[in-house]
Design a protein around this motif. Structure first.
Motif, mmCIF file in Angstrom:
data_model
loop_
_atom_site.group_PDB
_atom_site.id
_atom_site.type_symbol
_atom_site.label_atom_id
_atom_site.label_comp_id
_atom_site.label_asym_id
_atom_site.label_seq_id
_atom_site.Cartn_x
_atom_site.Cartn_y
_atom_site.Cartn_z
ATOM 1 N N TRP A 90 0.824 -1.205 0.000
ATOM 2 C CA TRP A 90 0.000 0.000 0.000
ATOM 3 C C TRP A 90 0.860 1.258 0.000
ATOM 4 C CZ3 TRP A 90 -4.794 0.879 -1.226
ATOM 5 C CH2 TRP A 90 -5.744 -0.146 -1.135
ATOM 6 N N ILE A 91 2.051 1.194 0.579
ATOM 7 C CA ILE A 91 2.917 2.379 0.626
ATOM 8 C C ILE A 91 3.269 2.823 -0.793
ATOM 9 C CG2 ILE A 91 5.095 3.335 1.464
ATOM 10 C CD1 ILE A 91 5.066 1.103 3.611
ATOM 11 N N GLY A 92 3.803 1.887 -1.579
ATOM 12 C CA GLY A 92 4.210 2.205 -2.946
ATOM 13 C C GLY A 92 3.045 2.455 -3.877
ATOM 14 N N SER A 93 1.974 1.662 -3.732
ATOM 15 C CA SER A 93 0.845 1.811 -4.647
ATOM 16 C C SER A 93 0.113 3.127 -4.417
ATOM 17 C CB SER A 93 -0.117 0.625 -4.504
ATOM 18 O OG SER A 93 -0.615 0.532 -3.185
ATOM 19 N N VAL A 94 -0.065 3.519 -3.146
ATOM 20 C CA VAL A 94 -0.711 4.802 -2.846
ATOM 21 C C VAL A 94 0.171 5.954 -3.306
ATOM 22 C CG1 VAL A 94 -1.391 6.341 -0.957
ATOM 23 C CG2 VAL A 94 -2.141 3.964 -0.957
ATOM 24 N N GLN A 95 1.485 5.814 -3.140
ATOM 25 C CA GLN A 95 2.418 6.848 -3.600
ATOM 26 C C GLN A 95 2.273 7.076 -5.102
ATOM 27 O OE1 GLN A 95 6.866 6.308 -4.638
ATOM 28 N NE2 GLN A 95 6.883 6.870 -2.483
ATOM 29 N N ASN A 96 2.324 5.999 -5.864
ATOM 30 C CA ASN A 96 2.247 6.113 -7.314
ATOM 31 C C ASN A 96 0.875 6.576 -7.767
ATOM 32 O OD1 ASN A 96 3.846 5.645 -9.784
ATOM 33 N ND2 ASN A 96 2.243 4.173 -10.256
ATOM 34 N N THR A 97 -0.172 6.106 -7.082
ATOM 35 C CA THR A 97 -1.533 6.510 -7.435
ATOM 36 C C THR A 97 -1.741 7.997 -7.205
ATOM 37 O OG1 THR A 97 -2.430 4.317 -6.916
ATOM 38 C CG2 THR A 97 -3.979 6.162 -6.927
ATOM 39 N N THR A 98 -1.331 8.477 -6.030
ATOM 40 C CA THR A 98 -1.501 9.892 -5.715
ATOM 41 C C THR A 98 -0.673 10.770 -6.638
ATOM 42 O OG1 THR A 98 -1.743 9.207 -3.401
ATOM 43 C CG2 THR A 98 -1.533 11.561 -3.827
ATOM 44 N N LEU A 99 0.529 10.310 -6.966
ATOM 45 C CA LEU A 99 1.418 11.058 -7.850
ATOM 46 C C LEU A 99 0.756 11.362 -9.186
ATOM 47 C CD1 LEU A 99 4.328 12.125 -8.455
ATOM 48 C CD2 LEU A 99 4.882 9.829 -9.253
ATOM 49 N N TRP A 140 0.814 2.291 8.326
ATOM 50 C CA TRP A 140 -0.185 3.324 8.031
ATOM 51 C C TRP A 140 0.432 4.718 8.042
ATOM 52 C CZ3 TRP A 140 -1.394 7.301 11.354
ATOM 53 C CH2 TRP A 140 -1.028 7.149 12.698
ATOM 54 N N GLN A 141 1.449 4.909 8.889
ATOM 55 C CA GLN A 141 2.131 6.200 8.919
ATOM 56 C C GLN A 141 2.926 6.427 7.640
ATOM 57 O OE1 GLN A 141 4.390 5.647 12.508
ATOM 58 N NE2 GLN A 141 2.776 6.465 13.831
ATOM 59 N N LEU A 142 3.572 5.373 7.161
ATOM 60 C CA LEU A 142 4.326 5.473 5.911
ATOM 61 C C LEU A 142 3.396 5.645 4.720
ATOM 62 C CD1 LEU A 142 6.993 2.728 6.670
ATOM 63 C CD2 LEU A 142 7.468 5.158 6.283
ATOM 64 N N VAL A 143 2.207 5.059 4.775
ATOM 65 C CA VAL A 143 1.221 5.253 3.707
ATOM 66 C C VAL A 143 0.843 6.736 3.617
ATOM 67 C CG1 VAL A 143 -1.153 4.793 3.006
ATOM 68 C CG2 VAL A 143 0.301 2.918 3.744
ATOM 69 N N LEU A 144 0.701 7.378 4.757
ATOM 70 C CA LEU A 144 0.318 8.790 4.770
ATOM 71 C C LEU A 144 1.455 9.714 4.357
ATOM 72 C CD1 LEU A 144 -1.836 9.015 8.048
ATOM 73 C CD2 LEU A 144 -2.634 8.958 5.682
ATOM 74 N N THR A 145 2.686 9.401 4.787
ATOM 75 C CA THR A 145 3.823 10.298 4.514
ATOM 76 C C THR A 145 4.516 9.956 3.202
ATOM 77 O OG1 THR A 145 5.226 8.852 5.900
ATOM 78 C CG2 THR A 145 4.225 10.796 6.944
ATOM 79 N N GLN A 146 5.144 8.773 3.141
ATOM 80 C CA GLN A 146 5.844 8.361 1.931
ATOM 81 C C GLN A 146 4.878 8.064 0.799
ATOM 82 O OE1 GLN A 146 8.491 5.058 2.601
ATOM 83 N NE2 GLN A 146 9.478 5.218 0.596
ATOM 84 N N GLY A 147 3.620 7.806 1.129
ATOM 85 C CA GLY A 147 2.618 7.505 0.111
ATOM 86 C C GLY A 147 1.823 8.722 -0.316
ATOM 87 N N VAL A 148 0.821 9.112 0.485
ATOM 88 C CA VAL A 148 -0.117 10.168 0.099
ATOM 89 C C VAL A 148 0.563 11.533 0.001
ATOM 90 C CG1 VAL A 148 -2.212 11.413 0.751
ATOM 91 C CG2 VAL A 148 -2.071 8.934 1.092
ATOM 92 N N MET A 149 1.255 11.948 1.068
ATOM 93 C CA MET A 149 1.829 13.289 1.092
ATOM 94 C C MET A 149 2.892 13.460 0.013
ATOM 95 S SD MET A 149 3.617 15.337 4.259
ATOM 96 C CE MET A 149 4.268 17.003 4.034
ATOM 97 N N TYR A 150 3.788 12.481 -0.098
ATOM 98 C CA TYR A 150 4.824 12.592 -1.119
ATOM 99 C C TYR A 150 4.219 12.582 -2.519
ATOM 100 C CZ TYR A 150 8.446 11.389 -4.410
ATOM 101 O OH TYR A 150 9.266 11.393 -5.510
#
Length: 439
Positions: A90-99, A140-150
């Motif tokens: 979820w960390i990588g997938s949310v990051q790429n999706t949000t990007l 979940w913290q990494l999903v929010l920071t490294q994922g969504v926010m980034y």
């Protein structure tokens, strides 16, 4: 006026896109008054400086995303070894999706705000996201920071960095896009190496901080060059969806959905594949990601040159089918180190170039005056596809593959690329059934 009429007559006599489509194709010449013509001319020295700035922005945004496989492997093997692949993914997938999902908002804002300020603000926030990720200890913290926010912050320098240069280049647009997207390969290479080195020497937290500080310094420093040639003004409609109903857009959107979704899978799976199947060290996994990025530099350059010569749609078909072959013809049947290296190299040359080639195809179909907005709509399809494909692949690996059998994830990735190739062939035939037609 005479030049325009002569071009239209030549297009009509050669069976060009306008006559095939049955409608008039938007041209950059007709929208020339929307550009701000300053002392900096298109195709000049400053124009190529904008291209190089876009290249570096792609290096620190998309490059960092491409290097996520190093973090993925560390999370799976060390920090969150007790958790499933689907959960950590979820960390990588949310990051790429949000990007990519935020691309449409970047396109809208770019019509009313200064692109230089937008780029600087995004660069600052994405660096802060990585610094905050260094303090995160839960998934979940990494999903929010490294994922969504980034992902949300990086979409600004990324989208602007790859679209604004198109407003400055006309004669060698394919080469310009190749140079810009070569940055993602260079970035993926050195960020992967630096991330692995930092994790091994100073730990994961400091690796995040170091990368974050680099993002802020480089991204903010180069933002003044990401200068749009269009004046900032409020459009008649904030969200103009008329283009979504055009058949050309629909074809490109469907092709991008199937082609760009699996684009990140080799980056994510190869590092863990080397440990689970090949029983090799984690360094080989990082090396394979580096191979993808290094070969991607060469692939993007070749794709850009060939697209200028033979047309972006024509070359996109070839590159997409070769990317499928790298998965189904090399990686799938041969579970060896040599096959993994060969698959990574071929995918780097072809699959890693697909994103830029789709953007090039868009610029040829719609011109460049609204390319940031239109490409943002395409990136929305990419974001949805990326999330679905990454999570589906991870579930396949956890359930069908029991965490160690990569057969169905590889088949799934390859077949998606095959479907994208078929859609592109249909698009190419609708544009013109003539084999030698440059489009």
């Amino acid at each position: 006026m005479a030049v325009t009429q002569r071009r239209l007559s030549l297009a009509a006599s050669s069976g060009s896109l306008d006559s095939v489509a049955g409608s008039e194709k938007p041209s950059d010449e007709k929208c020339a008054d929307e550009f701000v013509y300053t002392k900096h001319a298109e195709d000049g020295v400053f124009a190529w400086m904008v291209v190089l700035a876009g290249c570096v922005q792609a290096m620190i945004t998309l490059g960092a995303s491409r290097a996520h496989g190093v973090y993925q492997e560390y999370y799976m093997v060390d920090e969150f070894a007790q958790m499933s692949t689907a959960t950590v993914s979820w960390i990588g997938s949310v990051q790429n999706t949000t990007l990519n999902l935020c691309g449409v908002f970047v396109g809208i804002l770019s019509q009313v705000l200064d692109t230089r300020i937008m780029c600087a603000a995004g660069s600052l926030l994405m660096g802060l996201a990585f610094i905050l990720a260094s303090l995160s200890t839960q998934v979940w913290q990494l999903v929010l920071t490294q994922g969504v926010m980034y992902g949300a912050a990086a979409s600004f320098p990324y989208i602007l960095g790859v679209t604004v240069p198109l407003q400055w280049i006309k004669r060698r647009r394919g080469l310009a896009l190749a140079v810009v997207y070569m940055g993602s390969g260079v970035g993926g290479m050195w960020i992967s190496i630096l991330t692995r080195y930092c994790i091994d020497t100073v730990g994961r937290a400091w690796s995040h901080r170091i990368i974050g500080f680099i993002m802020i310094a480089v991204g903010v420093g180069l933002s003044p060059l990401i200068m749009s040639r269009r004046p900032a003004r409020r459009p008649e409609r904030i969200l103009d969806l008329t283009v979504v109903r055009e058949w050309r857009f629909l074809f490109i959107a469907v092709a991008s959905f199937f082609a760009m979704g699996p684009n990140t899978i080799p980056y994510i799976l190869l590092p863990t594949y080397t440990a689970d199947v090949l029983k090799e060290s984690s360094r080989l996994g990082s090396t394979l990601v580096t191979i993808i990025n290094v070969s991607g530099i060469f692939g993007r350059f070749v794709a850009g040159v060939l697209s200028d010569r033979f047309g972006p749609v024509n070359m996109l078909i070839v590159w997409t089918l070769l990317a499928a072959f790298s998965q189904l013809g090399i990686w799938l049947p041969f579970p060896t180190v040599r096959a993994a290296v060969a698959s990574a190299a071929l995918f780097g040359v072809t699959g890693a170039s697909i994103v830029g080639m789709i953007l090039n195809a868009l610029s040829h179909q719609y011109g460049v005056t609204r390319i940031t907005y239109i490409s943002g709509l395409i990136y929305m399809t990419y974001s949805v596809s990326s999330l679905l494909v990454v999570q589906t692949t991870s579930l396949m690996l956890d359930t069908v593959g029991h965490g160690t059998n990569y057969t169905w994830p590889i088949v799934y990735t390859g077949l998606l690329l095959v479907v994208a190739g078929v859609v592109l062939v249909a698009f190419r035939i609708k544009l013109s059934p003539r084999i030698a037609f440059v489009v």
